[in-house]
Design a protein around this motif. Sequence first.
Motif, short mmCIF file in Angstrom:
data_model
loop_
_atom_site.label_atom_id
_atom_site.label_comp_id
_atom_site.label_asym_id
_atom_site.label_seq_id
_atom_site.Cartn_x
_atom_site.Cartn_y
_atom_site.Cartn_z
N THR A 161 0.67 -1.19 0.04
CA THR A 161 0.02 -0.14 -0.02
C THR A 161 0.73 1.33 0.01
O THR A 161 0.33 2.52 -0.64
CB THR A 161 -0.95 -0.05 1.30
OG1 THR A 161 -0.16 -0.03 2.69
CG2 THR A 161 -1.99 -1.13 1.07
N ALA A 162 2.09 1.13 0.40
CA ALA A 162 2.97 2.66 0.53
C ALA A 162 4.19 2.33 -0.02
O ALA A 162 5.09 3.24 -0.03
CB ALA A 162 2.85 2.95 1.96
N GLY A 163 4.78 1.03 -0.58
CA GLY A 163 5.95 0.70 -1.12
C GLY A 163 6.88 0.09 -0.19
O GLY A 163 6.56 0.20 1.06
N ILE A 164 7.97 -0.74 -0.66
CA ILE A 164 9.10 -1.43 0.05
C ILE A 164 9.45 -0.76 1.05
O ILE A 164 9.83 -1.07 2.13
CB ILE A 164 9.80 -1.92 -1.05
CG1 ILE A 164 10.80 -3.17 -0.21
CG2 ILE A 164 10.75 -0.99 -1.51
CD1 ILE A 164 9.67 -4.07 0.27
N GLY A 165 9.74 0.98 0.79
CA GLY A 165 10.54 1.52 1.82
C GLY A 165 9.58 1.75 3.18
O GLY A 165 10.33 2.17 4.18
N SER A 166 8.66 1.43 3.04
CA SER A 166 7.76 1.49 4.29
C SER A 166 7.87 0.36 5.26
O SER A 166 7.30 0.33 6.35
CB SER A 166 6.11 1.67 4.14
OG SER A 166 5.60 0.58 3.63
N VAL A 175 14.38 -9.76 3.48
CA VAL A 175 13.43 -9.76 2.53
C VAL A 175 13.42 -8.93 1.45
O VAL A 175 13.37 -9.34 0.16
CB VAL A 175 12.05 -9.88 3.04
CG1 VAL A 175 10.83 -9.93 2.23
CG2 VAL A 175 11.76 -10.55 4.45
N LYS A 176 13.63 -7.75 1.65
CA LYS A 176 13.71 -6.67 0.68
C LYS A 176 14.86 -7.00 -0.56
O LYS A 176 14.74 -7.20 -1.79
CB LYS A 176 14.20 -5.26 1.33
CG LYS A 176 14.43 -4.19 0.19
CD LYS A 176 14.68 -2.80 0.69
CE LYS A 176 14.73 -1.79 0.03
NZ LYS A 176 15.19 -0.47 0.68
N ALA A 177 15.99 -7.42 -0.07
CA ALA A 177 17.02 -7.91 -1.04
C ALA A 177 16.63 -9.09 -1.63
O ALA A 177 16.95 -9.22 -2.94
CB ALA A 177 18.46 -8.15 -0.14
N PHE A 178 16.17 -10.09 -1.01
CA PHE A 178 15.76 -11.37 -1.66
C PHE A 178 14.83 -11.04 -2.84
O PHE A 178 14.84 -11.70 -4.07
CB PHE A 178 15.10 -12.31 -0.67
CG PHE A 178 14.44 -13.47 -1.35
CD1 PHE A 178 15.29 -14.42 -1.58
CD2 PHE A 178 13.25 -13.61 -1.54
CE1 PHE A 178 14.71 -15.55 -2.31
CE2 PHE A 178 12.63 -14.80 -2.21
CZ PHE A 178 13.33 -15.79 -2.27
N LEU A 179 13.76 -10.08 -2.65
CA LEU A 179 12.89 -9.78 -3.69
C LEU A 179 13.26 -8.88 -4.80
O LEU A 179 12.84 -8.79 -5.85
CB LEU A 179 11.76 -9.02 -3.06
CG LEU A 179 10.86 -9.65 -1.90
CD1 LEU A 179 9.94 -9.00 -1.37
CD2 LEU A 179 10.27 -10.91 -2.58
N GLY A 180 14.63 -8.54 -4.80
CA GLY A 180 15.35 -8.03 -6.00
C GLY A 180 15.40 -6.56 -5.66
O GLY A 180 15.70 -5.83 -6.70
N PHE A 181 14.91 -5.97 -4.55
CA PHE A 181 15.00 -4.50 -4.35
C PHE A 181 16.39 -3.99 -4.12
O PHE A 181 17.17 -4.88 -3.17
CB PHE A 181 14.05 -3.96 -3.20
CG PHE A 181 12.62 -4.15 -3.59
CD1 PHE A 181 11.97 -3.18 -4.34
CD2 PHE A 181 11.80 -5.33 -3.14
CE1 PHE A 181 10.61 -3.51 -4.80
CE2 PHE A 181 10.72 -5.44 -3.30
CZ PHE A 181 9.95 -4.47 -4.17
N GLU A 190 3.39 0.63 -7.07
CA GLU A 190 3.23 -0.02 -8.11
C GLU A 190 4.23 -0.69 -8.35
O GLU A 190 4.22 -2.03 -8.89
CB GLU A 190 2.55 0.70 -9.42
CG GLU A 190 1.28 1.71 -9.45
CD GLU A 190 1.38 2.77 -8.54
OE1 GLU A 190 2.44 3.36 -8.05
OE2 GLU A 190 0.23 3.19 -8.06
N GLU A 191 5.62 -0.42 -8.40
CA GLU A 191 6.87 -1.28 -8.62
C GLU A 191 6.93 -2.14 -7.67
O GLU A 191 7.35 -3.13 -8.09
CB GLU A 191 7.88 -0.09 -8.87
CG GLU A 191 7.85 0.79 -10.25
CD GLU A 191 9.00 1.89 -10.22
OE1 GLU A 191 9.49 2.29 -11.20
OE2 GLU A 191 9.57 2.08 -8.99
N THR A 192 6.75 -1.76 -6.63
CA THR A 192 6.81 -2.49 -5.38
C THR A 192 6.00 -3.83 -5.70
O THR A 192 6.34 -4.85 -5.65
CB THR A 192 6.64 -1.93 -4.11
OG1 THR A 192 7.59 -1.00 -3.82
CG2 THR A 192 6.52 -3.04 -2.83
N GLN A 193 4.63 -3.65 -5.82
CA GLN A 193 3.58 -4.68 -6.08
C GLN A 193 3.88 -5.58 -7.19
O GLN A 193 3.92 -6.92 -7.04
CB GLN A 193 2.35 -3.99 -6.47
CG GLN A 193 1.66 -3.28 -5.25
CD GLN A 193 0.38 -2.57 -5.69
OE1 GLN A 193 -0.19 -2.59 -6.82
NE2 GLN A 193 -0.43 -1.69 -4.67
#
Length: 266
Positions: A161-166, A175-181, A190-193
């Motif tokens: 709802t607010a992006g990976i930064g939240s 988790v963030k790194a694993f998902l490719g961020f 939208e990019e996060t989703q």
Amino acid sequence: SVAKSIKIALELDTSQFDKGMKSAKRDLSGLNSELANGKSKSEGYKVSMTAVAGAVAAVGAAAMGLKSAIDAAQSVENLNVTLTTLYGDADLAAKAMETVKEQASGLTFALSDIQSGVPALALVEEKFGGLDNAIEYTAGVASAFGMSFQEAATNVQRSMTAGIGSADLFRDKGVKAFLGFQEGVKYTTEETQAMMLGMFEEVTAANEAAAKTLTGQFSMVEDAMFAVSEAIGTAFGETLKTELADLNAAFAENKEQILEVAKTIG
């Protein structure tokens, strides 16, 4: 064995519960009778207050005798109230509740754990194509990265709802790194989703691996026992709610007399 444990639960001795309920009914009847007869002096006061205390004690004792079962039923009932509020429709809430139970039976998290995270996931389930997928995804994150289901659910909801930064915990847990961020790069909601959903299979693969562990097997046994407890608690909970309603009605109907009795005895 699991079968033996379930058999014991199903053969639960409910004699104390039944005894407590009968006592409560008798005491409430006595209270109404005493007040209806207009007893207003010392003996009448004592009898009336004894009836009140007896009814409260009997209902309390009956409830404590099946505490674990009633707690299980109550937690499901409370979640259903929350889901009804979120969905704004009782039928949709009931379907969501069934989805939660079905998912719990095949995952390594107890139903009670999943319940704590469902309200957050209900807010973003459409992004996943359904509550079942949202639960499965969240369970995979929690299993793979050592989080509670509620922690994972909260951060999944924040990210969607607010992006990976939240989602600070996703950064701290990897988790963030694993998902490719990438660190230092800003991502829109939208990019996060898109990136999170694009890793659905990789994330949920952790569920199958976790199910084969000893912890996973114990969790499934726990779910089976919870289901039995909920069924028992739901059955007796209806009786208990009826008795509590009668007790509340007795107080409401005779409030002035009861307060007068209490002041006099005190």
